[in-house]
Scaffold this motif. Structure first.
Motif, short mmCIF file in Angstrom:
data_model
loop_
_atom_site.label_atom_id
_atom_site.label_comp_id
_atom_site.label_asym_id
_atom_site.label_seq_id
_atom_site.Cartn_x
_atom_site.Cartn_y
_atom_site.Cartn_z
N ALA A 143 -6.62 5.86 33.72
CA ALA A 143 -6.98 4.94 34.79
C ALA A 143 -6.62 3.50 34.41
N ALA A 144 -6.44 2.68 35.43
CA ALA A 144 -6.14 1.27 35.18
C ALA A 144 -7.40 0.46 34.95
N LYS A 145 -8.50 0.86 35.62
CA LYS A 145 -9.76 0.13 35.52
C LYS A 145 -10.91 1.13 35.58
N VAL A 146 -12.09 0.65 35.19
CA VAL A 146 -13.32 1.42 35.33
C VAL A 146 -14.28 0.66 36.25
N ASP A 147 -15.30 1.38 36.70
CA ASP A 147 -16.47 0.75 37.30
C ASP A 147 -17.61 0.87 36.31
N LEU A 148 -18.51 -0.11 36.31
CA LEU A 148 -19.66 -0.10 35.41
C LEU A 148 -20.94 0.04 36.22
N VAL A 149 -21.87 0.84 35.73
CA VAL A 149 -23.22 0.92 36.27
C VAL A 149 -24.18 0.74 35.11
N GLY A 150 -25.04 -0.28 35.19
CA GLY A 150 -25.96 -0.54 34.10
C GLY A 150 -27.37 -0.74 34.58
N HIS A 151 -28.32 -0.47 33.71
CA HIS A 151 -29.75 -0.64 34.01
C HIS A 151 -30.35 -1.63 33.02
N SER A 152 -31.13 -2.58 33.52
CA SER A 152 -31.85 -3.53 32.70
C SER A 152 -30.87 -4.34 31.82
N SER A 172 -13.32 -2.95 37.92
CA SER A 172 -13.24 -3.22 39.35
C SER A 172 -14.59 -3.63 39.92
N ARG A 173 -15.61 -2.76 39.69
CA ARG A 173 -16.94 -2.99 40.27
C ARG A 173 -17.99 -2.87 39.17
N PHE A 174 -19.01 -3.69 39.30
CA PHE A 174 -20.13 -3.69 38.36
C PHE A 174 -21.42 -3.61 39.17
N VAL A 175 -22.14 -2.51 39.02
CA VAL A 175 -23.40 -2.29 39.73
C VAL A 175 -24.53 -2.39 38.71
N ALA A 176 -25.47 -3.29 38.96
CA ALA A 176 -26.55 -3.55 38.01
C ALA A 176 -27.90 -3.25 38.65
N LEU A 177 -28.67 -2.38 38.01
CA LEU A 177 -30.01 -2.01 38.46
C LEU A 177 -31.04 -2.78 37.64
N ALA A 178 -31.81 -3.64 38.31
CA ALA A 178 -32.86 -4.43 37.66
C ALA A 178 -32.37 -5.12 36.39
N PRO A 179 -31.27 -5.87 36.47
CA PRO A 179 -30.71 -6.48 35.26
C PRO A 179 -31.47 -7.74 34.84
N ALA A 282 -33.86 3.40 38.20
CA ALA A 282 -32.73 4.22 37.77
C ALA A 282 -32.86 5.67 38.22
N PHE A 283 -33.97 5.98 38.91
CA PHE A 283 -34.20 7.35 39.38
C PHE A 283 -34.58 7.39 40.87
N ASP A 284 -34.55 6.25 41.50
CA ASP A 284 -35.01 6.11 42.88
C ASP A 284 -33.90 6.46 43.87
N PRO A 285 -34.12 7.41 44.80
CA PRO A 285 -33.06 7.79 45.75
C PRO A 285 -32.55 6.63 46.59
N VAL A 286 -33.40 5.67 46.91
CA VAL A 286 -32.96 4.51 47.69
C VAL A 286 -31.99 3.67 46.87
N ALA A 287 -32.39 3.33 45.64
CA ALA A 287 -31.53 2.51 44.78
C ALA A 287 -30.22 3.23 44.46
N LEU A 288 -30.29 4.53 44.26
CA LEU A 288 -29.07 5.25 43.90
C LEU A 288 -28.14 5.43 45.09
N THR A 289 -28.69 5.44 46.30
CA THR A 289 -27.82 5.40 47.48
C THR A 289 -27.11 4.06 47.56
N ASP A 290 -27.83 2.97 47.28
CA ASP A 290 -27.20 1.65 47.22
C ASP A 290 -26.10 1.62 46.17
N MET A 291 -26.35 2.28 45.04
CA MET A 291 -25.33 2.35 43.99
C MET A 291 -24.08 3.06 44.48
#
Length: 316
Positions: A143-152, A172-179, A282-291
């Motif tokens: 791949a040319a790029k990655v996406d990042l998903v991080g918590h805290s 490309s994209r960085f998704v942060a949960l409660a950072p 990091a386990f919430d269906p609402v937050a993970l749909t947003d992710m």
């Protein structure tokens, strides 16, 4: 950073929603050729694995033969939070992304290999570990790029990689949960201690065991350097997902970023009855749909508040 107790309400919500999704034949993996993995949405689901095999990947992650599809050309790299390892932090996120057809990778950093306690080391050194891991993922997947998903901390530390270690050209994209983007006061405890500890004795005791804890305090020199000149770098799309009930990153708005390439989401602005806390996000269906929507904005999924909205649909 992580609190001690998860939110009970999230478990009840997931227990109600998931059977309805299955009865409706709307499992996220139904459009994929892969055999779907079970997604528990349970913060305790990965604890045994984390304690007995802390270096092992969460379900669906670290298949180094995985080749990204044209639908999801960027592999997703999962970055855990302070004290957490990849096995417990991403027991829900990793199989969910796998079921949606992503190549998923996860790492531990800032800790002793084989220890369940990770992500405690100096943040700049942890960012260097992330940089090496991303390069490994890109080499394996082509791949040319990655996406990042991080918590805290995992939602803040990669910004050092993006800003100072050349990561902007590889993400490309960085998704942060409660950072912890602008640090935490820990409900005023940090401020109180620092007001009465002008010599910094408390931090000098904490730092040897958790340098990252000290660096995530509101007003730290590390965060001042990280945020100087702007929160973001060009070329990367940032999404911050936060809960008003975050008891670790306080005030909760300190999680949010500013910049033209930023989307800040407060869960309760979508679903007022969502009582998710810091660890639970990091386990919430609402937050993970947003992710999921942040990773694939061209095919948004309705956010599943309570039981009145449609269940998440598979990506096609």
């Amino acid at each position: 950073m992580r609190p001690c107790l998860p939110s009970r309400r999230r478990w009840v919500f997931a227990a109600l929603v998931m059977p309805l999704m299955l009865l409706a034949g709307q499992s996220p993996a139904s459009a994929q050729s892969r055999t779907p993995l079970f997604v528990s949405y349970n913060p305790l689901g990965g604890v045994v694995q984390a304690l007995t095999a802390p270096d092992s990947a969460p379900p669906g992650a670290n298949d180094w033969s995985c080749k990204p599809s044209s639908v999801h050309p960027d592999p997703v790299v999962l970055v855990p939070g302070t004290f957490a390892d990849m096995a417990d932090n991403f027991n829900s996120i990793s199989p969910l992304l796998y079921d949606y057809g992503y190549c998923v990778f996860a790492l531990n950093y800032g800790g002793t290999p084989g220890s369940p306690i990770q992500s405690v080391g100096e943040i700049s050194a942890s960012a260097a570990q992330l940089a090496a891991f991303v390069s490994q993922v890109l080499a394996a997947t082509g791949a040319a790029k990655v996406d990042l998903v991080g918590h805290s901390q995992g939602g803040m530390m990669p910004r050092y990689y993006l800003k100072f270690l050349g990561g902007a050209s590889k993400v490309s994209r960085f998704v942060a949960l409660a950072p912890s983007n602008h640090g935490t006061t820990l409900d005023g405890l940090v401020t109180l201690v620092n007001d009465f500890d002008a010599l910094g004795l408390v931090n000098s005791l904490v730092a040897p065991g958790c340098e990252a804890c000290v660096e995530q305090e509101a007003g730290s020199a590390f965060l001042a350097n990280l945020n100087a000149g702007g929160d973001t770098v060009p070329g990367v799309s940032y999404t911050v997902i936060e809960t008003k009930y975050d008891e670790v990153v306080t005030p909760y708005r300190s999680a949010f970023l500013t910049g033209s390439n930023v989307t800040n989401i407060t869960l309760q602005n979508q679903c007022p009855l969502d009582l998710t806390d810091h660890i639970g996000i990091a386990f919430d269906p609402v937050a993970l749909t947003d992710m999921l929507n942040a990773l694939n904005p061209g095919h948004p999924i309705p956010v599943p508040c309570l039981l009145v909205l449609p269940a998440a649909q598979p990506r096609r």
